[in-house]
Design a protein around this motif. Structure first.
Motif, mmCIF file in Angstrom:
data_model
loop_
_atom_site.group_PDB
_atom_site.id
_atom_site.type_symbol
_atom_site.label_atom_id
_atom_site.label_comp_id
_atom_site.label_asym_id
_atom_site.label_seq_id
_atom_site.Cartn_x
_atom_site.Cartn_y
_atom_site.Cartn_z
ATOM 1 N N LYS A 132 0.838 -1.263 0.162
ATOM 2 C CA LYS A 132 -0.066 0.207 0.114
ATOM 3 C C LYS A 132 0.802 1.467 0.199
ATOM 4 O O LYS A 132 0.458 2.293 -0.690
ATOM 5 N N GLU A 160 -0.225 -4.780 3.574
ATOM 6 C CA GLU A 160 -1.356 -5.368 4.613
ATOM 7 C C GLU A 160 -1.929 -6.596 4.161
ATOM 8 O O GLU A 160 -1.863 -6.877 2.799
ATOM 9 N N GLY A 203 1.109 -2.749 8.027
ATOM 10 C CA GLY A 203 0.903 -1.347 7.339
ATOM 11 C C GLY A 203 1.693 -0.371 7.715
ATOM 12 O O GLY A 203 2.343 0.392 6.978
#
Length: 370
Positions: free
Chosen positions: A171, A251, A245
């Motif tokens: 991410k 994640e 994260g």
């Protein structure tokens, strides 16, 4: 340093004609996270791979596909990170056009350079590596030892082994490169045993915590269908895998449980429980049948000894018993329909062997007033 944006999104025919030689991402397999750039030649009809070429120079043209990021680095560290799909041109010594604010650019990449050194290459030599932003799937896991699961149905602790897989997704590219990927690496895959070992301990710790919390709600047999609930709980585990994260920039997206196995001792415990429950059920059924037979025998004996008497209420119910009571109470006269109904019931008793023929005739005369 400088990355000049030429276009965003997919490369159209116009740019394919203009950009004959480009550096882009190679083919990522299911679990590759980072791969070096490859040089491709375009002829307007498609793209042909010429081979690995992660070294870029002034004027190099770069194409970043969808769901992919890229970072450029030298001996001093990371110079640029591209997270938007499209075409770019590298211009050494120029300010990057992918940031609207130069202060943001300087701040971010000063931190990156301070944290990572990509040694082993010339200070003037620049390399480009691509990062897979798609889901990285089917990372296998298995509990190393037996885990305790307090099954609400059996009401006891059971020991289990669990096997399955989970999916992750990068991410935050900067955090991933800064905090997770080792320096001097242009290829990185979660198939690597050493890479997997970095996250397996955290994952299994979170998985154990989740198992304990689910035991108050679900049976062991229901766990494989609770993948979404398990994924969500692991992501929010503040001590283990739920910190990925913030720490590493990736994640967990999904957890799939493929198999739950009981240890030999727990399997035997479940078998004993099931056998015991079946024995209790069988005993209850036999006991009920025995009670019914005893009641029938008592009624039959009472009728045989005393005629219908009080036992009539056990056979016909209260309404019928009241009707029979009229035999001993001549003041109440039964209607013709009531007489017929009572005779039918007495006939059934005679046919069943509860009343003799003589008893039936006697009661018949009493009912009909003969």
């Amino acid at each position: 340093m400088g990355i000049i944006k030429a276009f965003t999104g997919a490369m159209t025919g116009t740019f394919a004609d203009q950009w004959k030689d480009i550096i882009t991402a190679g083919v990522f397999d299911e679990r590759t996270a980072i791969a070096p750039g490859v040089k491709k030649s375009t002829d307007g009809r498609g793209a042909n791979i010429n081979g690995s070429s992660d070294i870029i120079s002034n004027g190099s043209k770069i194409y970043v596909p969808e769901k992919t990021a890229a970072f450029i680095f030298s001996e001093s560290g990371i110079e640029d990170i591209i997270t938007e799909a499209g075409g770019y041109e590298y211009q050494n010594g120029m300010s990057s056009s992918i940031f609207n604010d130069d202060s943001i650019e300087q701040s971010i990449f000063k931190q990156v350079k301070d944290r990572i050194g990509y040694g082993g290459i010339s200070g003037d030599e620049k390399k480009i590596t691509f990062v897979n932003l798609r889901e990285i799937r089917d990372i296998k896991f298995g509990t190393r030892g037996a885990q305790i699961f307090n099954d609400m149905y059996y009401g006891t602790d059971l020991e289990i082994f669990a096997y399955g897989s989970f999916t992750i997704q990068i991410k935050d590219v900067v955090k991933f490169i800064k905090n997770f990927v080792p320096a001097n690496v242009t290829y990185y895959s979660f198939d690597d045993v050493h890479v997997r070992s970095q996250i397996s301990s955290d994952f299994l710790q979170s998985f154990t915590v989740v198992l304990n919390s689910l035991s108050s709600t679900y049976r062991i047999s229901q766990l494989p269908s609770q993948g979404n609930a398990i994924s969500n709980m692991i992501v929010h585990d503040s001590d283990n895998a739920g910190t990925w994260g913030e720490r590493f920039g990736f994640e967990i997206v999904k957890v799939s449980i493929e198999n739950i196995e009981l240890t030999d001792d727990s399997r035997e415990l479940v078998k004993q429980y099931s056998s015991h429950k079946m024995n209790i059920k069988a005993y209850d059924e036999v006991s009920q049948k025995t009670s019914n037979i005893a009641a029938q025998q008592k009624i039959a004996q009472g009728i045989q000894d005393n005629g219908l008497g009080d036992a009539g209420s056990m056979i016909f119910g209260m309404n019928t018993a009241q009707g029979l009571g009229t035999i001993a109470e001549p003041r109440k006269i039964m209607s013709l329909d009531e007489q017929i109904e009572m005779l039918k019931k007495l006939k059934d008793l005679m046919d069943a062997g509860i009343l003799s023929e003589e008893e039936f005739i006697t009661k018949k005369k009493e009912i009909m007033g003969l």
